[in-house]
Design an enzyme around this catalytic site. Structure first.
Site, PDB file in Angstrom:
ATOM      1  N   GLU A  21      62.913  40.483 -65.130  1.00 55.11           N
ATOM      2  CA  GLU A  21      64.086  39.939 -64.441  1.00 55.11           C
ATOM      3  C   GLU A  21      64.946  39.151 -65.413  1.00 55.11           C
ATOM      4  O   GLU A  21      64.585  38.045 -65.850  1.00 55.11           O
ATOM      5  CB  GLU A  21      63.663  39.036 -63.277  1.00 55.11           C
ATOM      6  N   ASP A  73      44.563  37.111 -60.850  1.00 55.98           N
ATOM      7  CA  ASP A  73      44.517  38.105 -59.770  1.00 55.98           C
ATOM      8  C   ASP A  73      45.926  38.230 -59.171  1.00 55.98           C
ATOM      9  O   ASP A  73      46.403  37.333 -58.480  1.00 55.98           O
ATOM     10  CB  ASP A  73      43.525  37.643 -58.697  1.00 55.98           C
ATOM     11  N   HIS A 101      73.604  35.943 -63.549  1.00 60.32           N
ATOM     12  CA  HIS A 101      72.944  37.233 -63.366  1.00 60.32           C
ATOM     13  C   HIS A 101      73.830  38.392 -63.809  1.00 60.32           C
ATOM     14  O   HIS A 101      73.344  39.417 -64.286  1.00 60.32           O
ATOM     15  CB  HIS A 101      72.529  37.405 -61.894  1.00 60.32           C
TER      16      HIS A 101
END
Length: 394
Positions: A84, A293, A383
């Site tokens: 990202e 995990d 972004h």
């Protein structure tokens, strides 16, 4: 009868069987030219994966330095695996403003892991009798549970009667491991002993026992786990100065407070669990880099952010009440993952508290920077500049 395809070497994790499975898929028309080139030796993955065919690489970025106040008062770094764009830039902006304002303070409240077996009976009265027996015999059960692990310690039992069934939460402390497998093994052996012992002492057999009745909310979000604890409950706090908010975050404390209060209102109206912007980005990035995990990202990303106006500027506090992490076990032994933990100063035993505190600190840095970008009108532009895949003109 369906002619079910036979995948070669299904139960073996070796380079030779990996090659056989890749060839099997190639013959079926699937190309694994990139996945099969994984540099992780197959033999090092025994007990970590089955039917191994390779690996998928995730880029790792550097977060920090972030100043952790307190006894050490040191600058720390964290590896974040992500695809990202703009994420690392935002974390680092938050880390810089926190550091220039004196650093982040962190504290671990507790570390727990829960397994919740289900006991079934023929009647409500039998379930109530079992419930009473458990309350009177905790030390006996604890002795059994503790004997099956070097690190897991049973702290308490929490039985809940539901008709003809009794859900019993076995609450452990698990040292530096996240503890899912550890507590499963200890609980399984304990309930098998309990079945036999209870039948002999009380004279009534248990109708059936399941290792898990879904009462532990394993890899799920529940109000019980948030309030009572599953994983590590860690807190991070900092105070930001007005001049640094203006210069680095390009907004004001007043604008921050106005928007934060409005966002808190809608989160309550919508029934949101917790209140944060994007804690999951740091949790997921650090988990992927350090061999945690990944299925626990969901429950570990519950975050409660609070903000208060102060004379200097802003006070911010982030709770992560269900952070399921470990510095031993799982994938932490693999070379790259262990290297990532070493970068954080968190590899091996005695490090899980520091590890949880660092995740919380960097998550708070991201919360601050992201919220400031939204309030200051920079969010979309950042972004657009850093995180958007733009078409290439031909």
């Amino acid at each position: 009868m369906i002619d079910y395809p036979h995948v070669p070497g299904r139960g073996l994790v070796k380079e030779s069987t990996k090659k056989e499975r890749v060839q099997f898929l190639n013959k079926a028309g699937f190309s694994l030219a990139h996945i099969s080139k994984s540099e992780i030796p197959a033999e090092s993955l025994v007990n970590n994966i089955e039917s191994h065919i390779g690996g998928v690489e995730i880029p790792v970025g550097l977060a920090g330095p972030l100043l952790f106040a307190g006894e050490d008062n040191d600058f720390r770094y964290a590896p974040i695996a992500t695809l990202e764009g703009a994420l690392l830039a935002s974390v680092n902006r938050g880390a810089k403003v926190i550091s220039r304002c004196g650093g982040v303070n962190t504290h671990v409240l507790h570390q727990r892991m829960v397994r919740s077996p289900l006991f079934l009976f023929d009647s409500l009265m039998d379930g109530l009798l079992f419930n009473e027996w458990l309350e009177d015999n905790f030390q006996l059960v604890k002795t059994q549970a503790d004997s099956h692990s070097n690190y897991g310690k049973l702290m308490k039992l929490e039985p809940q009667v539901s008709g003809k069934s009794v859900h019993v939460k076995f609450v452990f402390e698990t040292g530096d491991a996240s503890g899912q497998n550890m507590t499963t093994n200890s609980t399984d052996k304990t309930i098998k002993w309990l079945e036999e012992y209870y039948r002999k002492v009380i004279g009534k057999p248990l109708k059936n026992v399941l290792i898990e009745g879904n009462g532990s909310s394993d890899k799920k979000i529940s109000h019980y786990n948030i309030n009572q604890g599953r994983g590590t409950h860690v807190i991070a706090e900092c105070e930001l100065k007005e001049e640094e908010i203006n210069e680095l975050l390009r907004t004001t404390s007043d604008a921050f407070m106005t928007s934060f209060n409005a966002s808190a209102t809608i989160s309550r109206l919508d029934g949101m669990i917790g209140h944060n912007l994007n804690v999951a980005n740091v949790v997921a990035g650090v988990f992927a880099a350090t061999g945690q995990d990944l299925a626990c990202i969901h429950e570990s990303s519950v975050g409660v952010l609070t903000v208060d106006k102060t004379e200097k500027g802003l006070y911010l506090c982030l709770h992560l009440p269900t952070l399921v992490v470990g510095t031993v076990g799982g994938g932490t032994h693999l070379a790259a993952q262990n290297e990532a933990l070493n970068l954080m100063g968190c590899a091996g035993t005695g490090k899980v508290k520091r590890f949880a505190e660092m995740i919380a600190g960097f998550a708070l840095a991201l919360e601050i920077s992201t919220f400031a970008a939204i309030v200051g009108g920079q969010f979309a532009a950042a972004h657009e500049r850093l995180g958007r895949n733009k078409p290439v003109s031909k």
